[in-house]
Design a protein around this motif. Structure first.
Motif, PDB file in Angstrom:
ATOM      1  N   CYS A 155       8.774  -9.320  -4.065  1.00 54.70           N
ATOM      2  CA  CYS A 155       8.851 -10.651  -3.487  1.00 54.70           C
ATOM      3  C   CYS A 155       9.725 -11.556  -4.356  1.00 54.70           C
ATOM      4  O   CYS A 155      10.041 -11.231  -5.491  1.00 54.70           O
ATOM      5  CB  CYS A 155       7.458 -11.244  -3.329  1.00 54.70           C
TER       6      CYS A 155
ATOM      7  N   CYS B 100       4.340 -16.523 -11.078  1.00 49.67           N
ATOM      8  CA  CYS B 100       3.455 -15.687 -10.248  1.00 49.67           C
ATOM      9  C   CYS B 100       2.024 -15.743 -10.786  1.00 49.67           C
ATOM     10  O   CYS B 100       1.780 -15.573 -11.970  1.00 49.67           O
ATOM     11  CB  CYS B 100       3.964 -14.251 -10.232  1.00 49.67           C
TER      12      CYS B 100
ATOM     13  N   CYS C  61       1.515  -8.450  -7.506  1.00 52.68           N
ATOM     14  CA  CYS C  61       2.957  -8.415  -7.682  1.00 52.68           C
ATOM     15  C   CYS C  61       3.293  -7.431  -8.806  1.00 52.68           C
ATOM     16  O   CYS C  61       2.628  -7.387  -9.830  1.00 52.68           O
ATOM     17  CB  CYS C  61       3.490  -9.807  -8.009  1.00 52.68           C
TER      18      CYS C  61
ATOM     19  N   CYS D 249       9.079 -15.064  -4.394  1.00 46.56           N
ATOM     20  CA  CYS D 249       8.426 -16.359  -4.236  1.00 46.56           C
ATOM     21  C   CYS D 249       8.731 -17.265  -5.435  1.00 46.56           C
ATOM     22  O   CYS D 249       8.790 -16.817  -6.579  1.00 46.56           O
ATOM     23  CB  CYS D 249       6.920 -16.168  -4.104  1.00 46.56           C
TER      24      CYS D 249
ATOM     25  N   CYS E 292       2.828 -16.995  -5.428  1.00 45.31           N
ATOM     26  CA  CYS E 292       2.413 -15.705  -4.856  1.00 45.31           C
ATOM     27  C   CYS E 292       0.923 -15.694  -4.533  1.00 45.31           C
ATOM     28  O   CYS E 292       0.270 -14.654  -4.570  1.00 45.31           O
ATOM     29  CB  CYS E 292       2.749 -14.549  -5.796  1.00 45.31           C
TER      30      CYS E 292
ATOM     31  N   CYS F 282       9.423 -12.872  -8.444  1.00 39.08           N
ATOM     32  CA  CYS F 282       8.771 -14.141  -8.196  1.00 39.08           C
ATOM     33  C   CYS F 282       8.743 -15.006  -9.467  1.00 39.08           C
ATOM     34  O   CYS F 282       8.849 -14.523 -10.582  1.00 39.08           O
ATOM     35  CB  CYS F 282       7.358 -13.909  -7.680  1.00 39.08           C
TER      36      CYS F 282
ATOM     37  N   CYS G  25       3.703 -14.928   0.523  1.00 41.57           N
ATOM     38  CA  CYS G  25       4.034 -13.807  -0.354  1.00 41.57           C
ATOM     39  C   CYS G  25       3.561 -12.506   0.283  1.00 41.57           C
ATOM     40  O   CYS G  25       2.372 -12.326   0.558  1.00 41.57           O
ATOM     41  CB  CYS G  25       3.371 -14.005  -1.713  1.00 41.57           C
TER      42      CYS G  25
ATOM     43  N   ASN H 234      -0.204 -13.933  -8.938  1.00 41.28           N
ATOM     44  CA  ASN H 234      -0.793 -12.782  -8.250  1.00 41.28           C
ATOM     45  C   ASN H 234      -0.864 -11.596  -9.203  1.00 41.28           C
ATOM     46  O   ASN H 234      -0.215 -10.565  -9.034  1.00 41.28           O
ATOM     47  CB  ASN H 234       0.049 -12.432  -7.017  1.00 41.28           C
TER      48      ASN H 234
END
Length: 775
Positions: free
Chosen positions: A552, A581, A573, A554, A559, A578, A564, A583
DNA sequence: GAGTTTGAAACT
DNA sequence: CAGTTTCAAACTC
């Protein structure tokens, strides 16, 4: 030894096997054991490439079969007079061979069915048993079975010279001796049993090759063996349909594997002890029936089905099906306790203890499928509405298992209490006929709670791990990311969760995961650890790590919103682009909050948007429908188009062109298909080129050596030139297909030629580098 | 690679 | 629920 009971057979999917035609008899009527004439059949040569010497008997649907464990004789009789041939296991080595020779109680051939068993060499019945018993010499003999299918097509299978080789090669009867296989093949609705060396491939019979077969392969562990291990594999193969010989393209059925252990309330329980290990325990004729079904991706690749014997007192039987992971074969291991003895929580551990992955020892074909560091427990799961049985592989120490089964309120003895299912991707893949949606996973609850089931609709596994320090979250269980497994917080009814998407298990190094779980505060980490291992191990590493997923990009959502894709897919992730992040595990609390927020907004936010229709992929459709306005639903902006499905009535798109008859769509599809074909062709050509060059390098190295360093053109042989031309032609075709101007086409071709040259030069240089001493 | 377009998600 | 805004992917140049 029992093979498959009709009851069990009825539970088996047709894709796996159909044992309707097989009925077990305790005794083989002597009158059906017509002694084969002394006339020895031609030592029919088995094509080497098939490597499958087999003994085949054809049995009609009414065929009964018995595998007597009391002796080395394998017998087959049929009430209708048709044949089943069971050859005894390969036995033994050395001096005892002659005393425990496999014997073939030959099969009579009824009027219209075929079975002719010709023992190649008959010896005086060593044990003086029934006349007509053919004694196979340990070595160098062939057992030929000839028969005619209903269609009149002859079936000829021969017992190879290596009939007893497995044991022989093992010298002292090592348990790892290659087992003999008995293959039961149904041809034109008739089961056929064949015997072959385990190390050999199926398909020696051209007749069999012409059929669509499914194979049940069982490794039989004979009773007390006085002369070393006797290992017999029984492969039951069934034609996928009765078209049998009329399906020339069905030679290589892909049969997914699974192992089923089951007893039936009607049929007296029988034990089919299967394994490669030496067992001195006589086969328990009163045990539960066991059936091992081996899947075959290809008839040329046998997967050993191994069933470890278990204590006769144990109501549960364990079955393990090893498979050749390298070949992409997978298994589904199914365990089921006797119906009269509902699965007990405590049995799982003993199951783990008795569960053995056997087969394949000493044979490259056979590999242990689940290389767990600890012996797995196999728990059977019965999915309502599914003909399939699932198992959960867990480590033995978990207390949740006990709680789950103990808390089950299922009173139906015929239905196993819901148990956790740990289906890793490999297992799911092993049984493609099982829709992912049918897989259910049990949500571990506090020990006092009954097991709950979460229906999953997506293959990736996800773990929701306790996180007591996090804000409590009670997600809607039915709305969690598919495959989610919840684990309770330590010793409390108050549940907190940490969400671990499946990719996390595979993304992070195992060591990291172990650290995580071992340091966690909950006491029920074992299942999670187990699942983690399963995810790591059951799912092939390459598959897990190489699973394509777009990174991704983002920048503003952290995220943690459905913008996302990683987050939306329930994944962490990993290798993304990104920014800021969250995530990931470092922001677990934020991530959990975000998940909760998404679920609050949309309880099905993590469910796949592309549902599965009733009739397979053709009916797949977007769960919500798209809302496209400008793209005509023919660009990847459209979620339907992106998913390669057509828009449906629930779509609210404008100017939709993504429907079946749309000419625009057809054009796009054709272009896409053409592009794909081109890519494949190019890839194949390049692969071939590389292969050719590599091969050439191997063969021309001496020349290089002698020449003190040849120039690259040395490598431009005929083969290389041909492959290079293929690449150029392909490039030309591609240019033509894309309506490129001639100048562009020429340029593309020249560029391709340049690439080919560079590859040749590169290989040439590499060859010189690789052998600096010799060159 | 930058800018634009697009539609889903999020928000009001 | 509809309209608007935000967002990131898809797409174009």
């Amino acid at each position: 030894m029992d093979v498959v009971s009709p009851e069990l057979n009825s539970l088996l999917p047709d894709e796996i096997m159909d044992t309707e035609a097989i009925a077990m008899e305790e005794e083989l009527p002597a009158e059906h054991l017509a002694a084969p004439p002394q006339s020895e059949p031609e030592p029919q040569q088995v094509p080497m490439e098939t490597e499958v010497p087999e003994i085949v008997s054809l049995c009609p649907a009414t065929t009964s079969m018995q595998l007597t464990s009391a002796s080395t004789d394998a017998q087959c009789s049929t009430s209708s007079g048709t044949q089943l041939l069971l050859a005894p296991s390969a036995k033994t080595t050395g001096p005892v061979v002659t005393q425990n020779l496999p014997k073939i109680s030959s099969v009579t051939v009824p009027a219209n069915h075929q079975l002719i068993i010709n023992k190649v060499a008959s010896a005086p019945a060593a044990d003086g048993k029934s006349p007509g018993t053919a004694v196979l010499k340990p070595e160098g003999q062939k057992l030929l079975v000839a028969g005619l299918s209903k269609t009149g097509q002859p079936i000829m299978l021969a017992l190879p010279h290596t009939w007893n080789k497995p044991a022989t090669t093992q010298g002292t009867g090592d348990v790892k001796a290659l087992p003999t296989q008995i293959k039961m093949v149904t041809t034109v609705g008739k089961p056929v049993i064949a015997v072959s060396s385990a190390s050999q491939l199926m398909g020696s019979s051209t007749t069999l090759q012409a059929q669509q077969l499914k194979t049940l392969q069982i490794t039989k562990k004979p009773p007390v063996s006085t002369a070393g291990p006797m290992i017999t594999k029984l492969i039951i193969t069934k034609a996928l349909n009765n078209k049998g010989l009329s399906s020339p393209a069905s030679a290589a059925p892909v049969v997914t594997g699974r192992v089923v252990t089951q007893s039936t309330p009607v049929t007296p329980p029988r034990t089919l002890t299967i394994g490669e290990t030496v067992s001195t325990v006589p086969q328990n004729a009163s045990g539960n029936s066991k059936v091992a079904i081996s899947p075959l991706k290809s008839p040329s690749k046998l997967t050993v089905v191994s069933v470890a014997s278990q204590s006769p007192n144990s109501p549960q039987k364990s079955v393990t099906l090893p498979l050749n992971m390298a070949l992409g074969q997978q298994i589904l291991t199914v365990q089921q306790s006797a119906t009269t003895s509902p699965a007990k929580a405590g049995t799982s551990q003993s199951t783990a203890q008795t569960l053995k992955t056997v087969g394949g020892v000493g044979t490259s074909q056979f590999k242990t499928i689940i290389p767990l560091t600890t012996p797995p427990n196999v728990q059977q799961i019965q999915v309502p509405g599914s003909r399939f049985h699932y198992v959960r592989l867990v480590t033995a120490t978990t207390g949740s298992t006990t709680a789950q089964s103990g808390g089950s309120t299922n009173t139906n003895p015929s239905i196993q209490p819901a148990k956790p299912v740990m289906m890793n991707a490999a297992v799911r893949m092993s049984v493609p006929i099982i829709p992912a949606q049918s897989i259910k996973q049990v949500v571990p609850k506090p020990l006092t709670s009954a097991a709950q089931v979460v229906t999953t609709s997506q293959t990736p596994q996800r773990l929701i791990m306790p996180a007591t320090h996090l804000p409590q979250i009670q997600p809607n269980l039915t709305s969690l990311p598919p495959g989610t497994v919840l684990a309770p917080a330590h010793g409390s009814g108050n549940m907190s969760y940490a969400v671990l998407p499946a990719p996390y298990v595979t993304q992070i190094p195992q060591s990291a995961f172990v650290t995580l779980t071992s340091s966690s505060t909950f006491s029920t980490a074992t299942p999670i650890q187990t699942q983690a291992r399963l995810s790591l191990n059951g799912l092939s590493t390459s598959e897990a790590t190489s699973r394509p997923r777009k990174p991704c990009n983002c920048t503003r959502s952290q995220c943690l919103k459905l913008y996302c894709d990683c987050f939306a897919n329930g994944e962490f992730c990993n290798n993304c682009n990104c920014v800021n992040c969250f995530n990931n595990l470092d922001h677990e609390s934020e991530r959990l909050k975000a998940i909760k927020a998404c679920l609050d907004r949309n309880p099905v936010a993590f469910k796949p948007k592309i549902g599965k229709g009733k009739q397979g992929e053709s009916d797949r459709r977007h769960s919500k429908g798209c809302n496209c306005k400008k793209s005509g639903c023919l660009k990847n902006y459209c979620e339907c188009y992106e998913a390669k499905i057509m828009c449906s009535s629930i779509c609210k798109c404008m100017g939709c062109k993504n429907f079946e008859e749309s000419p625009e769509r057809k054009t796009l599809m054709h272009l896409a298909d053409a592009a794909e074909v081109r890519v494949q062709q190019q890839t194949a050509a390049k692969t071939k080129l590389s292969s050719q060059i590599s091969d050439l390098l191997t063969r021309t190295t001496p020349a290089i050596t002698s020449g003190g360093g040849k120039l690259p053109y040395t490598f431009v042989t005929k083969e290389v030139a041909e492959v290079t031309c293929d690449c150029l032609l392909e490039q030309a075709e591609q240019a033509e297909l894309t309506n490129q101007p001639q100048a562009v086409a020429e340029r593309l071709i020249l560029e391709e030629f340049g690439r080919c040259l560079r590859r040749i030069i590169s290989f040439a240089g590499k060859a010189k580098t690789d052998c600096p001493i010799n060159c």
